[in-house]
Motif scaffolding. Structure first.
Motif: not given
Length: 854
Positions: A720-724, A727-728, A758-764
């Motif tokens: 699990v890297d920072d991006m994963r 997103n979790i 509500d707002g959320f964050t999509s990591w890439a």
């Protein structure tokens, strides 16, 4: 002749108790909504309502399904249960997730949701979710889209851990469908609709027929046909724009690639039946058959280098051709090398305008369950049953090629199949033991034997073949490589074909009763043994105390267990996607693959969970109910798919070659199934309902609010890297709410629903623009119904009536890692919206429906 008696299992209670509609209806009229309906999930008592349960449970009836705009069960659940989320994954990384959509409940993946039909375990889909979002990555859960809404009499959603009661998978909760059981009557529903954009035409025809089966039985048949045209919500690809500007002889449509709902056609059939053999016993049978075919497009393969505007719309830039259009050398020299000055072949002669691989999936789903149940004069009840379920997904790719075969490549391919098979044998006993307490103590015991099998069927030879042009050493000493297998979705080769199975055995005990007046206690324990993972024991304790007639407090504590599925143990898949502006070949491997182990994979182990909940129920009267419940779910050894490993060295490629991978020379990124992180998910469910009869009609109001937050407590950074991890934790809205108001006056009814996300964050990854903060949204549905006669009802409605769209996928605008192309108002692949939007990205949808009942 229909009968009712105390039962030992949810399925038994569903049929027996619900066959007395006068009792259930009487309870319901005293409370708002469906809170007073008798429940059969989460308890083995036959006299509990949703408000009397020790755990939070939602109850929905056929009337709740009647007012839904969508024909997809996933969308229906999303509109009814705020903590249920499902995206539309048909983008550049979707593969089979576009055919079997992966839902989440309370922020947990689909294989931690137990689905029951008539109280019996529903089999899993053959689809292992490889690219269905971070939360579902690696999951293998049931396909609820196979259940037509017209077949459902009652739906119960238990929002509590129940592994000790029902076994593996029941970590996030339990969804139990009770099928319709009328012995007479015909109902037909027809619907036509389309999106405001003018595409996505949708036809649905469904029917339910009830017939007597001899003097004491029934057979109830439900069928559904659904035909949905595709939608397109993407923009033009920047490479396609450049091609149309600099190479006018190349025919380029705008957009060159369709991104949206897939083209879909499906047929679904459910049968439910029973015959009473005496006043206190019956045999029963139910099952289904479903078939669907869906199709969408993979990334456009650009045939030539093209010049066009830069990313910000100024200057010029070169957009390179796809690697499948690299020259292939046809003349081999005596020393085995290839003549760099000899004849060549280029697939531009076959596809002069480029091509979009057409990815198609055919899903076949069937099940059959039957048993014998009844009650002795002593009050001891029994239910003995057997069931079989099967899911099969078959892949084909048209308008594509196998570059490694050169001019001998076909253009259509069968890429292989996935198949899940499950057989269950169950025996359940229950006895209401009268020992002088405030109520009889219901003691239930049972045993289960389950066989699970998973099969990967090979594709045709060209779909996976490493042809003669895979790796060419030229006479100059350079190498030319061509990707093996069909471009877009390489077929399953014999190296990855499996047909493996496992067995499990389980026994449980469940005790529940009113110890003193107003105090209910429950205890459950379950032992399971898996042939490939050993044994586990789980327990649950629950309590409810009525402080007063209007207020009760309740809570549960339980442990859970989920063994890796056979599909998670053996799945292999490849796909092409974009990382930054460049296409990259991705490969997913099982943990026991030699290459995966060389890169750090270890054998999978079961997940373990701890589930706590506490809340209260407030029923002051006047048709008003309120429930508030807190939950805390900790999962250890959580399973998913590890982060990608870049393949950059000759030593890495040697590992892939020694493991027998055909695409060892061209693959760019590798990942594998793994345990490796621990999470805590906690939240609050708030539900309120009110029903009022007034001089201007009847008003029924419900409000459901969910707060849900997941935290990665610890993790292996190679998994699990920072991006994963981001997103979790952040890829779902933390707050979601649904408010429904139904007004009825005579023959006229109006239903309005409002949704808050509500707002959320999509990591890439940084090269794809990094994280994107998506703003909060409010959407609404509206339906107006008029009962023209006693038999016919006309409805007009709209979903997302104000035509709302999520924020666009614009990341790091103006920065070196920006993913957005100003000339096309889209990403490099043509996407404009992220797949995980909680309300989709197709905009408004209107429909007209005509229902007939006889």
């Amino acid at each position: 002749m229909r009968f009712a008696f105390a039962t030992s299992h949810a399925a038994m209670a569903a049929t027996m108790v619900l066959s007395t509609p006068a009792f259930a209806q009487g309870a319901q009229t005293e409370t708002a909504g469906n809170a007073g309906a008798i429940i059969v999930t989460g308890t083995r008592r036959a006299d509990r309502s949703a408000l009397e349960s020790s755990a939070p449970i939602d109850v929905f009836t056929a009337e709740d399904f009647d007012t839904q705009a969508s024909g997809d069960m996933n969308n229906i659940l999303r509109s009814l249960v705020p903590s249920y989320n499902v995206g539309r994954f048909v983008g550049i990384l979707s593969d089979g997730s576009g055919f079997v959509r992966p839902p989440t409940l309370r922020g947990l993946p689909p294989d931690q949701i137990l689905v029951l039909v008539n109280g019996k375990r529903r089999h899993r889909s053959a689809m292992v979710q490889l690219n269905g979002g971070a939360l579902a990555s690696g999951a293998q859960g049931p396909d609820v889209a196979q259940i037509p809404s017209i077949a459902v009499k009652q739906l119960e959603v238990l929002r509590d851990g129940a592994s000790a009661q029902y076994g593996s998978d029941a970590i996030a909760g339990v969804i139990n469908y009770t099928l319709r059981d009328a012995a007479e009557g015909l109902e037909v529903r027809s619907r036509y609709g389309q999106f405001y954009e003018g595409d996505g035409e949708d036809y649905q025809l469904a029917a339910n027929l009830g017939l007597p089966l001899g003097p004491t039985g029934f057979i109830n048949v439900s069928g559904e046909f659904l035909d949905s045209a595709p939608t397109s919500r993407g923009g033009q690809r920047i490479g396609a724009l450049a091609t149309s500007l600099s190479l006018p002889d190349v025919e380029v449509t705008d957009p060159i690639q369709r991104i949206g709902n897939p083209d879909l056609r499906s047929y679904r059939l459910f049968v439910n039946s029973a015959i009473a053999l005496s006043d206190a016993s019956e045999i029963y049978m139910f099952g289904n058959y479903g078939w669907s075919k869906q199709a969408f497009e993979f990334n456009w393969r650009q045939p030539y280098d093209a010049q066009g505007p830069g990313q910000d719309g100024t200057g010029t830039a070169i957009y390179p051709r796809s690697s499948v259009f690299n020259d292939i050398y046809l003349d081999q020299l005596p020393d085995g090398t290839w003549d760099s000055n000899g004849r060549t072949f280029n697939f531009a002669s076959l596809y002069p305008d480029g091509f979009n691989p057409q990815f198609q999936g055919k899903v076949t789903d069937l099940s059959l369950a039957g048993g014998y149940r009844g009650e002795f004069d002593s009050g001891l009840s029994w239910d003995v049953s057997a069931s079989y379920g099967q899911s099969r997904v078959e892949y084909t790719v048209d308008e594509s090629l196998n570059a490694s075969m050169g001019p001998d490549s076909p253009t259509s391919f069968y890429s292989g199949s996935l198949e899940q098979r499950e057989t269950n044998f169950n025996a359940d006993l229950a006895y209401p033991w009268e020992i002088g307490l405030a109520s009889p103590v219901t003691i239930a015991v049972g045993a289960e034997h389950r066989i699970e099998a998973y099969q990967i069927g090979i594709g045709d030879l060209p779909s996976y073949q490493a042809g003669p042009y895979t790796v060419q050493e030229l006479d100059t000493g350079a190498f030319a490589t061509q990707g093996p297998g069909v471009s877009g979705f390489p077929g399953y080769s014999p190296n990855f074909a499996v047909d493996r199975s496992r067995r499990s055995y389980a026994g449980y005990i469940d005790i529940e009763g009113d110890i003193v007046e107003n105090l209910t206690l429950g205890f459950a324990g379950r032992y399971e043994h898996f042939s490939d993972f050993g044994s586990t024991t789980n327990g649950k304790v629950s309590a409810r105390y009525a402080v007063s007639p209007a207020l009760a407090v309740r809570g549960t504590a339980s442990t859970g267990f989920r063994a890796p599925t056979p599909g998670q143990l053996f799945t292999t898949a490849g796909i092409t996607a974009f990382f930054g502006p460049n296409p990259v070949e991705l490969l997913t491997l099982p943990a026991d693959n030699a290459a995966a182990q060389a890169f750090g994979a270890t054998p999978l182990v079961p997940e373990k969970s701890t589930n706590l909940s506490a809340g209260f129920v407030f029923t002051p009267g006047g048709g008003f109910n309120l429930t508030v419940d807190y939950y805390n779910i900790t999962i250890r050894d959580r399973m998913g798919i590890a982060s990608y490993i870049p393949i950059e060295s000759d030593a890495q490629r040697a590992v892939l070659r020694e493991a027998g991978l055909a695409n060892w020379a061209t693959v760019g990124l590798v990942r594998y199934f793994a345990n490796g992180f621990k999470t805590r998910t906690q939240g609050v469910d708030f539900t309120a309902s009110h029903r009022a009869d007034t001089g201007i009609g009847q008003f029924a109001t419900t409000l459901a609010v969910n707060y849900n937050a997941t935290k990665v407590l610890s993790s292996d950074p190679t998994v699990v890297d920072d991006m994963r991890a981001g997103n979790i934790e952040d890829s779902l809205p933390k707050w979601q709410a649904t408010m429904t108001e139904t007004w009825t006056l005579g023959r006229l009814s109006v239903t309005a629903r409002g949704y808050f996300y509500d707002g959320f964050t999509s990591w890439a990854l940084p090269e794809n623009g990094g994280p994107l903060d998506v703003g909060s949204e409010v959407t609404a549905d509206l339906e107006v119904r008029y009962r023209m006669t006693d038999n016919f009802t006309l409805a007009l409605g709209a979903e997302n009536i104000f035509d709302n769209y999520p924020d666009r996928d614009i990341r790091s605008l103006g920065q070196p890692n920006s993913n957005w192309y100003q000339p096309t108002q889209a990403t490099v692949s043509g996407n404009r919206y992220i797949d995980s939007s909680p309300f989709g990205y197709n905009g408004g949808f209107w429909y007209v429906r005509v229902n007939a009942a006889f």
